[in-house]
Structures are given as C-alpha cells and as structure tokens.
Design a protein around this motif. Sequence first.
Motif, PDB file in Angstrom:
ATOM      1  N   SER A  12       0.830  -1.201   0.000  1.00 20.95           N
ATOM      2  CA  SER A  12       0.000   0.000   0.000  1.00 20.95           C
ATOM      3  C   SER A  12       0.869   1.257   0.000  1.00 20.95           C
ATOM      4  O   SER A  12       0.648   2.175  -0.788  1.00 20.95           O
ATOM      5  CB  SER A  12      -0.919  -0.014   1.218  1.00 20.95           C
ATOM      6  OG  SER A  12      -1.626   1.188   1.291  1.00 20.95           O
ATOM      7  N   GLY A  16       1.342   3.815  -3.230  1.00 25.74           N
ATOM      8  CA  GLY A  16       1.022   5.225  -2.997  1.00 25.74           C
ATOM      9  C   GLY A  16       2.193   6.132  -3.309  1.00 25.74           C
ATOM     10  O   GLY A  16       2.034   7.196  -3.923  1.00 25.74           O
ATOM     11  N   SER A  70      -3.443   1.964  -3.618  1.00 24.72           N
ATOM     12  CA  SER A  70      -2.943   2.155  -2.263  1.00 24.72           C
ATOM     13  C   SER A  70      -4.095   2.290  -1.263  1.00 24.72           C
ATOM     14  O   SER A  70      -4.098   1.642  -0.216  1.00 24.72           O
ATOM     15  CB  SER A  70      -2.056   3.409  -2.222  1.00 24.72           C
ATOM     16  OG  SER A  70      -1.693   3.726  -0.904  1.00 24.72           O
ATOM     17  N   PHE A  71      -5.092   3.109  -1.612  1.00 23.61           N
ATOM     18  CA  PHE A  71      -6.249   3.272  -0.730  1.00 23.61           C
ATOM     19  C   PHE A  71      -7.037   1.967  -0.619  1.00 23.61           C
ATOM     20  O   PHE A  71      -7.497   1.604   0.463  1.00 23.61           O
ATOM     21  CB  PHE A  71      -7.154   4.400  -1.224  1.00 23.61           C
ATOM     22  CG  PHE A  71      -6.620   5.758  -0.912  1.00 23.61           C
ATOM     23  CD1 PHE A  71      -6.527   6.214   0.391  1.00 23.61           C
ATOM     24  CD2 PHE A  71      -6.213   6.595  -1.928  1.00 23.61           C
ATOM     25  CE1 PHE A  71      -6.037   7.470   0.690  1.00 23.61           C
ATOM     26  CE2 PHE A  71      -5.719   7.856  -1.655  1.00 23.61           C
ATOM     27  CZ  PHE A  71      -5.632   8.292  -0.342  1.00 23.61           C
ATOM     28  N   GLN A  74      -5.345  -0.391   1.764  1.00 23.12           N
ATOM     29  CA  GLN A  74      -5.544   0.020   3.154  1.00 23.12           C
ATOM     30  C   GLN A  74      -6.934  -0.374   3.656  1.00 23.12           C
ATOM     31  O   GLN A  74      -7.086  -0.816   4.787  1.00 23.12           O
ATOM     32  CB  GLN A  74      -5.337   1.533   3.301  1.00 23.12           C
ATOM     33  CG  GLN A  74      -3.897   1.950   3.274  1.00 23.12           C
ATOM     34  CD  GLN A  74      -3.113   1.368   4.439  1.00 23.12           C
ATOM     35  OE1 GLN A  74      -3.580   1.296   5.560  1.00 23.12           O
ATOM     36  NE2 GLN A  74      -1.894   0.941   4.145  1.00 23.12           N
TER      37      GLN A  74
END
Length: 83
Positions: A12, A16, A70-71, A74
């Motif tokens: 992640s 990002g 990335s989000f 998460q």
Amino acid sequence: MCYLFLNINFWSAFSGLVGTIFIFFFGLPAQVNPKGLSHILLEQEDKDERRKAKKYKNLSYIGLSLIGLSFSLQIINLIFKAN
C-alpha cells in the motif's frame, strides 16, 4: 525480509509513493499542448508534442491508479484486521 514483501501495508505504501511520484513528474504540465498545436508556427500540428502529451496523460493515469490501489489495499487491510 520476506515478511516485508508479503505485508499488505508495504504494498500500500509502495504503490502510494510510486503513484505520487508519477503524478508529480507526469501530471500534464502547462507547456505541453494536448492537441499538439504550436502557436509559434501559426497553429501547425506538432506530432512530437502530441506524443509527449499522450505519454504524460497515460503515465499520470497510471499514477492515479496506483494511488487508488494504495487506498484499496488500506481498506482491505482494515477489513481483515476487524475480523
């Protein structure tokens, strides 16, 4: 070391970071005309400028996709930790 590459938080953060770098360098700058027009040459089409704009657009979309990934990672991590 192997645990680091299996960790969802690592991927992640990595995606990002790479996405942010792509957006920083390849977000369409003001000097690139997306239509390939060059106003100095009486609005003739510059094929190199058009290719450059297409490359920057594609790389900026890749950067946005990596930030979205990335989000998503998460959120997935939060869901699995909650269970």
